[in-house]
Design an enzyme around this catalytic site. Sequence first.
Site, PDB file in Angstrom:
ATOM      1  N   GLU A 115      48.600  14.762   6.273  1.00  0.00           N
ATOM      2  CA  GLU A 115      49.613  13.945   6.962  1.00  0.00           C
ATOM      3  C   GLU A 115      49.031  12.592   7.357  1.00  0.00           C
ATOM      4  O   GLU A 115      49.713  11.572   7.305  1.00  0.00           O
ATOM      5  CB  GLU A 115      50.141  14.694   8.187  1.00  0.00           C
ATOM      6  CG  GLU A 115      50.889  15.955   7.762  1.00  0.00           C
ATOM      7  CD  GLU A 115      51.504  16.678   8.932  1.00  0.00           C
ATOM      8  OE1 GLU A 115      50.737  17.276   9.704  1.00  0.00           O
ATOM      9  OE2 GLU A 115      52.726  16.645   9.074  1.00  0.00           O
ATOM     10  N   GLU A 137      50.819  24.485   5.887  1.00  0.00           N
ATOM     11  CA  GLU A 137      51.237  24.984   7.215  1.00  0.00           C
ATOM     12  C   GLU A 137      52.156  26.186   7.148  1.00  0.00           C
ATOM     13  O   GLU A 137      52.054  27.114   7.961  1.00  0.00           O
ATOM     14  CB  GLU A 137      51.950  23.866   7.997  1.00  0.00           C
ATOM     15  CG  GLU A 137      51.044  22.771   8.521  1.00  0.00           C
ATOM     16  CD  GLU A 137      50.820  21.635   7.544  1.00  0.00           C
ATOM     17  OE1 GLU A 137      51.059  21.817   6.335  1.00  0.00           O
ATOM     18  OE2 GLU A 137      50.399  20.543   7.990  1.00  0.00           O
TER      19      GLU A 137
END
Length: 710
Positions: A115, A137
């Site tokens: 990210e 995730e």
Amino acid sequence: MNSLRIEQDQNGIVHLVLDRQGASANLMDEQFAADLAQVVAQLQQMTYCGIIVRSAKSTFFAGGDLGKIAEVTTETGQPFFAMVESIKASMRALETGGKPVVACINGAALGGGWEVALACHHRIAFKHKSVKVGLPEVTLGLLPGGGGIARTVRLFGLKAAMPLLTEGKQFGVEKALKAGLLHELADTEPAMLAQATAFIQANEQVTQPWDMKGYRLPGGNPGSPKMAQMLAVAPAMLKLQTKGVLPAPEAILSAMVEGAQVDFDTACRIESRYFVSLVTGQVAKNLINTFWFQLNDIKAGASRPDGIAATTVTKVGVLGAGMMGAGIAYAAASRGIEVVLKDVSLDCAKKGKGYSETLLAKQLQRGRITADQQREILARIHPSEQVADLGGCELVIEAVFEQRQLKARVTQEAERHLPREAVFASNTSTLPITGLAKASERPSQFIGLHFFSPVDKMPLVEIICGEQTDSATLARAYDFVLQLGKTPIVVNDSRGFFTSRVFGTFTNEGIAMLGEGVSAAAIENAAFLCGFPVGPLAVSDEVSLTLMEKIRNQTIADLADEGIIQPPKAGDATIDRMIELERPGKLAGQGFYDYPPESKKRLWSGLEAQFYRAEAQLPLTEIKDRLLFIMAIETARCYDEQVLTSSRDANIGSIFGIGYPAWTGGALQFINQYGLGRFVARADELAERYGDRFLVPDSLRARADANQQY
Ligand code: NAD
């Protein structure tokens, strides 16, 4: 600042160096949030022509601190939300500052790390196999809450972003470049910095595509006719995978679609809200506990005896080239181990090697291996009918028929040819190891290595210690399982060990319900909705009812020898009836299911006439609880009897070996999350209705009273 620092080079480029003090990897947490905010403020006072984001660690960035994430509760959800928002605001400030920001990815950039990279305008990675990128995730019940959803959707569009976000795939650098995740690769780390500098020098001002005027979402907005069509079916498709028990993929889809209809900052806030809802939920805690902490402990040798030097196996003998032996030979050879694959005749042994030939041919066809690798792996498997060929094997695994005398004979034959220190392992699924070890000249070097079928796909190996197995043998077996790339759990000897014993309660309960008159479809469906990979009736067909009957008879006879009378189990009569009806399972072409050659299996229509009773129907939750509880209770019994010695092995073993639903975090974690007191009360209720098999061991009651989890 403790998690990063800034330096300016002679070209006027600022280096934002990720370098968490006192830790081996960079983490995204409160400290990082505070440091990043400080950097952003500092940059406003500086003159610079661009930013290089790089890491001083061997990995780029490890992502969120899972230990802390697992501790967030509904009470602490708000400050956690504020921290996430603060990190995103800082990344947004860098991204919209006008100056080019380049990520130099020197090692793994997964989750939060990826990210950070996505917030950069340009991403260059070091061309090395240790460099992996992606957003895994979802595999821990979370979502990419650091802007990962908002940016991936804007970069690729909803359709292409979907698998990246909901499947959590990780990419090597070549694939990542091809997929458009990376812009450039670099051959060396200095070259990577030079390329980043060149990019900055060539681009005075840079804007992310989604911040440009006239930006359009690739593939269309959610409201566009084509996209609307896809989105109409997407939740149903997703539910088919998640069975409605995994909230993360559903939250991701919602954040994607809702976020695609609003401005970037609102999309980020929506993402943070869904993130906090997952973080504070139970499923993410279960998955983080089991799939991260407990699994990593196992890989680090948690159940391996201390103080024994690590070993590697170079040559293994496999006795029996049937279904299991052939699979074990493949698993070992593909990890660089020489294999002597012995059966009663050379033809049988060669047939066993044929299994590897078929698997490897498929892999070659799919581009997963090269022709050279295929040749090398096959060359390591030496089919044989001569027991003398076992000379020099550090380990032998027998996978001959499940017959005690035969196993005793092959043990003795093999041991004559083995080095003194060699370990002898049995792949038996039902026969106690201590008894089998009696045939051995060196019972302290005898152990159970219980592989699961199909061996190439199943990640678990249950290591069974007999009464006389010594620590060195256990350590060697543990090392070997890790060498195969599989996950070991260690259990003590018991009939059915841990996995077969608990698995037996699942099939028995499903069959018992059928015998009571519950609809077969309701039973299978309830299992599916719990998150079991296969229903109890379908899996019984796979195992075969005749094999189940044989194991039952063997157990009754063995226990009778010990003076124990085994009462019939709740499903026995139904199994007998099915065998009488000549419907023993899949291999015979008919069992609880029909197996038409040209179509999918379907429940046998005759089951209704045989067993169904309208008044016996149960609510869905009752069927689900019977399946989940009976397995959890048997697991607690294994723990009570010290067949299991850690909740870690119980949880991992139940999920990886026998399909206990992953969302629970495993059979003992299921009890923890249900609440021990509530669990005992519900089990008592089930015992009242269906029998003593639902009575929990006293140790579980005591734990509940003491408010102590597993
Ligand atoms: P299988 O019937 O497919 O293969 C057994 C093989 O052993 C045959 O090829 C046979 O020719 C060979 N054999 C017999 N006598 C031999 C001898 N004296 N020397 C060498 N080879 C000999 O059986 P399988 O399903 O592979 O099971 C093997 C073992 O693994 C059993 O103990 C079984 O309980 C256990 N196991 C099976 C599974 C499963 O799902 N099938 C799972 C875990 C463990």
